[in-house]
Write a protein that holds these residues in place. Structure first.
Motif, short mmCIF file in Angstrom:
data_model
loop_
_atom_site.label_atom_id
_atom_site.label_comp_id
_atom_site.label_asym_id
_atom_site.label_seq_id
_atom_site.Cartn_x
_atom_site.Cartn_y
_atom_site.Cartn_z
N GLU A 246 -2.18 -8.55 4.20
CA GLU A 246 -0.72 -8.57 4.07
C GLU A 246 -0.24 -7.38 3.24
O GLU A 246 0.76 -6.75 3.57
N LEU A 247 -0.98 -7.08 2.20
CA LEU A 247 -0.61 -5.94 1.34
C LEU A 247 -0.69 -4.62 2.12
O LEU A 247 0.11 -3.71 1.89
N MET A 248 -1.66 -4.56 3.04
CA MET A 248 -1.83 -3.34 3.84
C MET A 248 -0.59 -3.01 4.68
O MET A 248 -0.38 -1.86 5.07
N GLN A 249 0.19 -4.05 5.00
CA GLN A 249 1.38 -3.85 5.83
C GLN A 249 2.51 -3.20 5.02
O GLN A 249 3.51 -2.77 5.59
N MET A 250 2.38 -3.19 3.70
CA MET A 250 3.48 -2.71 2.85
C MET A 250 3.37 -1.21 2.60
O MET A 250 2.33 -0.60 2.83
N SER A 251 4.45 -0.66 2.08
CA SER A 251 4.42 0.75 1.68
C SER A 251 3.52 0.89 0.46
O SER A 251 3.26 -0.09 -0.24
N GLN A 252 3.09 2.11 0.20
CA GLN A 252 2.19 2.37 -0.91
C GLN A 252 2.78 1.87 -2.24
O GLN A 252 2.10 1.24 -3.04
N GLN A 255 3.04 -1.92 -2.39
CA GLN A 255 1.68 -2.45 -2.55
C GLN A 255 1.26 -2.38 -4.02
O GLN A 255 0.72 -3.34 -4.57
N GLN A 256 1.54 -1.23 -4.61
CA GLN A 256 1.19 -0.99 -6.00
C GLN A 256 1.86 -2.04 -6.90
O GLN A 256 1.22 -2.64 -7.76
N GLU A 257 3.16 -2.25 -6.64
CA GLU A 257 3.93 -3.22 -7.44
C GLU A 257 3.32 -4.61 -7.33
O GLU A 257 3.12 -5.29 -8.33
#
Ligand code: GDP
Ligand code: MG
Length: 366
Positions: A246-252, A255-257
């Motif tokens: 799921e995190l992979m789908q987010m922007s960098q 994802q960091q946040e």
């Protein structure tokens, strides 16, 4: 380098494969991908490349790559027969190492093929499968050796007879799950065993696939029973594959946040590529320039001349010398000219053992 993902069905192999290779398909609810081997490439995250790119402003940044394949090998066949055979066995034998995905997450909507979640039992199942197919490999070789014995003479016959004894011992060791003699192989036996390409003798990384709440729990994983792995190497990483996907789908940035908020460590991609390099005793050397800044996979301490082949066989053939500076030394000066003036750029010959993080400029002549 090729790494095979193995595990029982619904353990999270395909989820992890997608995290690694970024193949952006909708994650399915159940493992309906049965029967298909998928091959993909993971880019090894390397902050050094980004730092070097800031200095060189290259047209291209090229990270090192590791090939992973997702093989639905232990998906239940519905009849208690050996699952590994034919094309699957061939595919598994191509692997330099395995990632075994072990399910620890509980989710009633995703049935476990064995009924209940039990990580140590699943480790046993996988090991038993690998050992069973190794016994078949050894059985075939035994038949071959019997044939060879009929036709061979002299020194060759002696060698074949030695192999026959070795095979019998090895089979017995595997059957009784005590391949202890593996520890004291002589050089001839080491060659025999390398030829068999046994699955249980390959290095193995265990991924314990957990749920959110489990991240802090102590999940007792017992990897001690695998005698082969003492020799071949094993390591263990723990993460929540579904959450990672799921995190992979987010922007960098997003994802960091999320990672910070949830108190998560490095990504699944980072952890697994790192574990893969570690277990294979591999690293990367770097090349820099205005065209590209690039990382190249090497076996640690591989000779400079053979590492050159990674770039081009001409460089290997026409090798003159390698100009080498360690990444940290380079960064402390931030420019090749300054580093050179300080005498930090070394001139190395063919046999120089290349280290992870070496920045290399090859001089060659073709
Ligand atoms: N709750 C939970 N579900 C997961 C986790 N990892 C995978 N899944 C789900 O389990 C199902 C099977 O996963 P998949 O990757 O297809 O397993 P495979 O059969 O080993 O390839 C999918 O619905 C995934 O979303 C996890 O860590 N937690
Ligand atoms: Mg799958």
């Amino acid at each position: 380098m090729q790494i095979g993902l193995v595990g029982l069905s619904s353990s999270g192999k395909t989820t992890i494969f997608k995290c690694l290779t970024g193949i952006n398909q909708t994650l399915k609810k159940t493992g309906l991908d049965r029967g298909k081997v998928e091959v993909g490439v993971a880019k090894v995250e390397d902050p050094r490349l980004d730092q070097l790119a800031k200095i060189y402003q290259p047209k291209k940044i090229v990270p090192a790559e590791i090939t992973y394949f997702d093989i639905p090998i232990l998906d239940p066949t519905g009849n208690n027969q050996l699952a590994i055979s034919g094309q699957y066995l061939n595919q598994l034998q191509l692997a330099d190492a395995f990632v075994q995905v072990i399910r620890a997450f509980e989710d009633p909507s995703i049935p476990h093929p064995e009924g209940v979640v039990n990580p140590n039992r699943d480790i046993e199942i996988i090991r038993a499968e690998l050992v069973l197919s190794d016994l078949l490999i050894l059985e075939k070789r035994s038949d071959k050796v019997k044939e060879l014995l009929k036709s061979s003479k002299g020194a060759e016959r002696e060698r074949v007879m030695k192999e026959q004894v070795f095979l019998e011992n090895l089979k017995e060791g595997l059957e009784n799950e005590t391949p202890h003699m593996m520890k004291s192989l002589n050089s001839e036996e080491t060659r025999f065993i390398a030829n068999y390409n046994l699955l249980a003798a390959k290095p193995i990384i265990t991924v314990v696939n957990v749920d959110d709440g489990q991240l802090e729990d102590n999940i007792e994983i017992d990897l001690t029973k695998n005698h082969f792995q003492e020799l071949a190497g094993h390591s263990c990483v723990i993460f929540n594959a579904k959450l990672e996907a799921e995190l992979m789908q987010m922007s960098q940035t997003e994802q960091q946040e999320f990672r910070e908020t949830l108190g998560l460590g490095h990504s699944c991609l980072h952890q697994l590529t790192k574990a893969t390099l570690d277990i294979m005793d591999m690293g990367t050397f770097l090349t820099v320039g205005s065209d590209e800044v690039r990382a190249w996979l090497i076996k640690n301490n591989q000779s400079a001349v053979s590492a050159a082949r990674k770039i081009h066989s001409d460089i290997e053939r026409g090798f003159i010398r390698a100009e080498v500076i360690g990444y940290d030394d380079f960064m402390s000066h931030g420019s090749m000219t300054t580093a050179r003036k300080q005498g930090l750029v070394r001139s190395e010959g063919k046999s120089y053992p290349v280290k992870d993080g070496d920045i290399i400029n090859y001089l060659f002549n073709v």
